[in-house]
Design an enzyme around this catalytic site. Structure first.
Site, PDB file in Angstrom:
ATOM      1  N   HIS A 168       0.806  -1.222   0.000  1.00  7.96           N
ATOM      2  CA  HIS A 168       0.000   0.000   0.000  1.00  7.96           C
ATOM      3  C   HIS A 168       0.841   1.276   0.000  1.00  7.96           C
ATOM      4  O   HIS A 168       0.360   2.335   0.397  1.00  7.96           O
ATOM      5  CB  HIS A 168      -0.971  -0.006   1.190  1.00  7.96           C
ATOM      6  CG  HIS A 168      -2.029  -1.068   1.069  1.00  7.96           C
ATOM      7  ND1 HIS A 168      -2.862  -1.438   2.108  1.00  7.96           N
ATOM      8  CD2 HIS A 168      -2.395  -1.828   0.022  1.00  7.96           C
ATOM      9  CE1 HIS A 168      -3.686  -2.387   1.692  1.00  7.96           C
ATOM     10  NE2 HIS A 168      -3.416  -2.655   0.429  1.00  7.96           N
ATOM     11  N   GLY A 206      -2.322  -9.208  12.542  1.00  9.94           N
ATOM     12  CA  GLY A 206      -2.810  -7.853  12.805  1.00  9.94           C
ATOM     13  C   GLY A 206      -3.570  -7.227  11.659  1.00  9.94           C
ATOM     14  O   GLY A 206      -3.516  -6.016  11.468  1.00  9.94           O
TER      15      GLY A 206
HETATM   16  P1  NAD Z   1      -7.508  -2.633  10.392  1.00 13.70           P
HETATM   17  O1  NAD Z   1      -7.421  -1.347  11.147  1.00 13.70           O
HETATM   18  O2  NAD Z   1      -8.707  -2.892   9.560  1.00 13.70           O
HETATM   19  O3  NAD Z   1      -7.404  -3.837  11.424  1.00 13.70           O
HETATM   20  C1  NAD Z   1      -6.409  -3.894  12.407  1.00 13.70           C
HETATM   21  C2  NAD Z   1      -6.416  -5.267  13.018  1.00 13.70           C
HETATM   22  O4  NAD Z   1      -5.363  -5.344  13.961  1.00 13.70           O
HETATM   23  C3  NAD Z   1      -7.698  -5.635  13.777  1.00 13.70           C
HETATM   24  O5  NAD Z   1      -8.147  -6.911  13.337  1.00 13.70           O
HETATM   25  C4  NAD Z   1      -7.245  -5.671  15.233  1.00 13.70           C
HETATM   26  O6  NAD Z   1      -7.956  -6.644  16.010  1.00 13.70           O
HETATM   27  C5  NAD Z   1      -5.790  -6.069  15.090  1.00 13.70           C
HETATM   28  N1  NAD Z   1      -4.926  -5.715  16.214  1.00 13.70           N
HETATM   29  C6  NAD Z   1      -5.012  -4.638  17.045  1.00 13.70           C
HETATM   30  N2  NAD Z   1      -3.990  -4.667  17.928  1.00 13.70           N
HETATM   31  C7  NAD Z   1      -3.248  -5.764  17.625  1.00 13.70           C
HETATM   32  C8  NAD Z   1      -2.046  -6.321  18.169  1.00 13.70           C
HETATM   33  N3  NAD Z   1      -1.395  -5.740  19.197  1.00 13.70           N
HETATM   34  N4  NAD Z   1      -1.543  -7.460  17.610  1.00 13.70           N
HETATM   35  C9  NAD Z   1      -2.181  -8.045  16.567  1.00 13.70           C
HETATM   36  N5  NAD Z   1      -3.328  -7.569  16.020  1.00 13.70           N
HETATM   37  C10 NAD Z   1      -3.845  -6.435  16.546  1.00 13.70           C
HETATM   38  O7  NAD Z   1      -6.164  -2.708   9.549  1.00 13.70           O
HETATM   39  P2  NAD Z   1      -5.766  -3.491   8.218  1.00 13.70           P
HETATM   40  O8  NAD Z   1      -6.380  -4.846   8.220  1.00 13.70           O
HETATM   41  O9  NAD Z   1      -4.303  -3.353   8.075  1.00 13.70           O
HETATM   42  O10 NAD Z   1      -6.471  -2.717   7.008  1.00 13.70           O
HETATM   43  C11 NAD Z   1      -6.747  -1.367   6.948  1.00 13.70           C
HETATM   44  C12 NAD Z   1      -5.906  -0.507   5.999  1.00 13.70           C
HETATM   45  O11 NAD Z   1      -5.404   0.522   6.813  1.00 13.70           O
HETATM   46  C13 NAD Z   1      -4.711  -1.072   5.324  1.00 13.70           C
HETATM   47  O12 NAD Z   1      -4.846  -0.808   3.965  1.00 13.70           O
HETATM   48  C14 NAD Z   1      -3.499  -0.272   5.846  1.00 13.70           C
HETATM   49  O13 NAD Z   1      -2.691   0.175   4.761  1.00 13.70           O
HETATM   50  C15 NAD Z   1      -4.098   0.916   6.495  1.00 13.70           C
HETATM   51  N6  NAD Z   1      -3.488   1.361   7.782  1.00 13.70           N
HETATM   52  C16 NAD Z   1      -2.130   1.274   7.978  1.00 13.70           C
HETATM   53  C17 NAD Z   1      -1.578   1.675   9.194  1.00 13.70           C
HETATM   54  C18 NAD Z   1      -0.078   1.573   9.367  1.00 13.70           C
HETATM   55  O14 NAD Z   1       0.675   1.675   8.409  1.00 13.70           O
HETATM   56  N7  NAD Z   1       0.406   1.350  10.609  1.00 13.70           N
HETATM   57  C19 NAD Z   1      -2.388   2.136  10.230  1.00 13.70           C
HETATM   58  C20 NAD Z   1      -3.782   2.231   9.988  1.00 13.70           C
HETATM   59  C21 NAD Z   1      -4.305   1.812   8.772  1.00 13.70           C
END
Ligand code: NAD
Length: 242
Positions: free
Chosen positions: A119, A188
């Site tokens: 992404h 995650g």
């Molecule tokens: P999502 O926000 O839809 O889901 C996050 C998942 O992480 C949930 O299922 C949750 O239960 C789980 N989670 C929370 N804490 C956790 C932990 N400590 N250990 C393991 N799992 C944990 O995110 P997604 O599925 O990545 O999809 C959403 C989109 O958002 C993606 O396209 C991504 O590019 C983008 N995004 C990226 C970031 C980043 O780069 N850090 C942050 C937010 C969203």
């Protein structure tokens, strides 16, 4: 306590594909999309800020939201899970492919070489209306977002927004990893964003074992051979030690 069965799958796997999502970085302090937003951004749904239409309609609002996330990511550090994956990949050259939906650069900062960034990257930007450099200008006009002083073209974050195609090389590399793997770790991610989630379905359909690591239920649990209801960092530390 680590799961002995999964540890033996990891030990015996020919090739391991790892698919990470926002939860991978939650323990570093990066909010997932599902975490409640606070303060300034509480009134917006993040998914409404992550589209080209939103950017064209409200460039300053969307730019500022990305700047806010960029600043946040610069202040945090990779966690033990990012480091455990990077160290495993280094100890076992060619046995692990890492596919990430994250745009925060934390896998790369943990030293993970060859991470496939499906992404894009929060830390870079690009032209909105041109693939290549715009008007050959040297200096951008400051602003939120910065723009080309000649034609007005805007800079935008170099991330993949909802409704956009994934970078073809990254998608091809991810698909090759799915073809090659006999074990996939899905860490995650809620499993609702495609085509990323489809990679786990593809691995399952090809007969690879699938292990989901997530404290909450996910859309991919039904295809998992094992679901570990754990947080990523501690779980990976114990699963991936030799
Ligand atoms: P999502 O926000 O839809 O889901 C996050 C998942 O992480 C949930 O299922 C949750 O239960 C789980 N989670 C929370 N804490 C956790 C932990 N400590 N250990 C393991 N799992 C944990 O995110 P997604 O599925 O990545 O999809 C959403 C989109 O958002 C993606 O396209 C991504 O590019 C983008 N995004 C990226 C970031 C980043 O780069 N850090 C942050 C937010 C969203």
């Amino acid at each position: 306590m680590s799961d002995q069965g999964v540890r033996s799958w990891i030990r015996d796997a020919r090739h391991i594909a790892v698919l990470t999502g926002a939860g991978m970085s939650a323990e570093s302090g990066v909010p997932t999309f599902r975490d409640a937003q606070t303060g300034l951004w509480a009134q917006f749904n993040p998914q409404d800020l992550a589209t080209e239409e939103a950017f064209r309609a409200h460039p300053q609002r969307v730019w500022d939201w990305y700047q806010f996330r960029r600043d946040l990511v610069r202040e945090v550090q990779p966690n033990a899970g990012h480091y455990a994956l990077a160290a495993f990949a280094q100890r076992h050259p060619g046995r692990m492919s890492l596919i990430t939906q994250n745009v925060d650069g934390l896998h790369q900062r943990a030293g993970h070489v060859g991470a496939i960034a499906l992404h894009g990257s929060l830390l870079q930007d690009r032209w909105l209306d041109a693939q290549q450099a715009c008007c050959s200008v040297e200096a951008l006009e400051d602003g939120h977002p910065p723009r080309c002083p000649v034609c007005g073209n805007l800079r935008r974050p170099a991330v993949v927004w909802f409704g956009e195609h994934l970078p073809p090389e990254a998608l091809a590399a991810a698909e090759a990893a799915v073809q090659a793997c006999d074990l996939m770790l899905v860490i995650g991610t809620s499993g609702v964003v495609y085509p990323a989630a489809g990679l786990a379905l593809g691995a399952h359909q090809r007969g690879a074992r699938v292990v989901v690591i997530n404290p909450e239920p996910t859309e991919l649990d039904p295809v998992a051979d094992r679901v570990l209801r754990e947080r990523a960092a501690q779980c990976l530390l114990s699963l991936l030690e030799d």
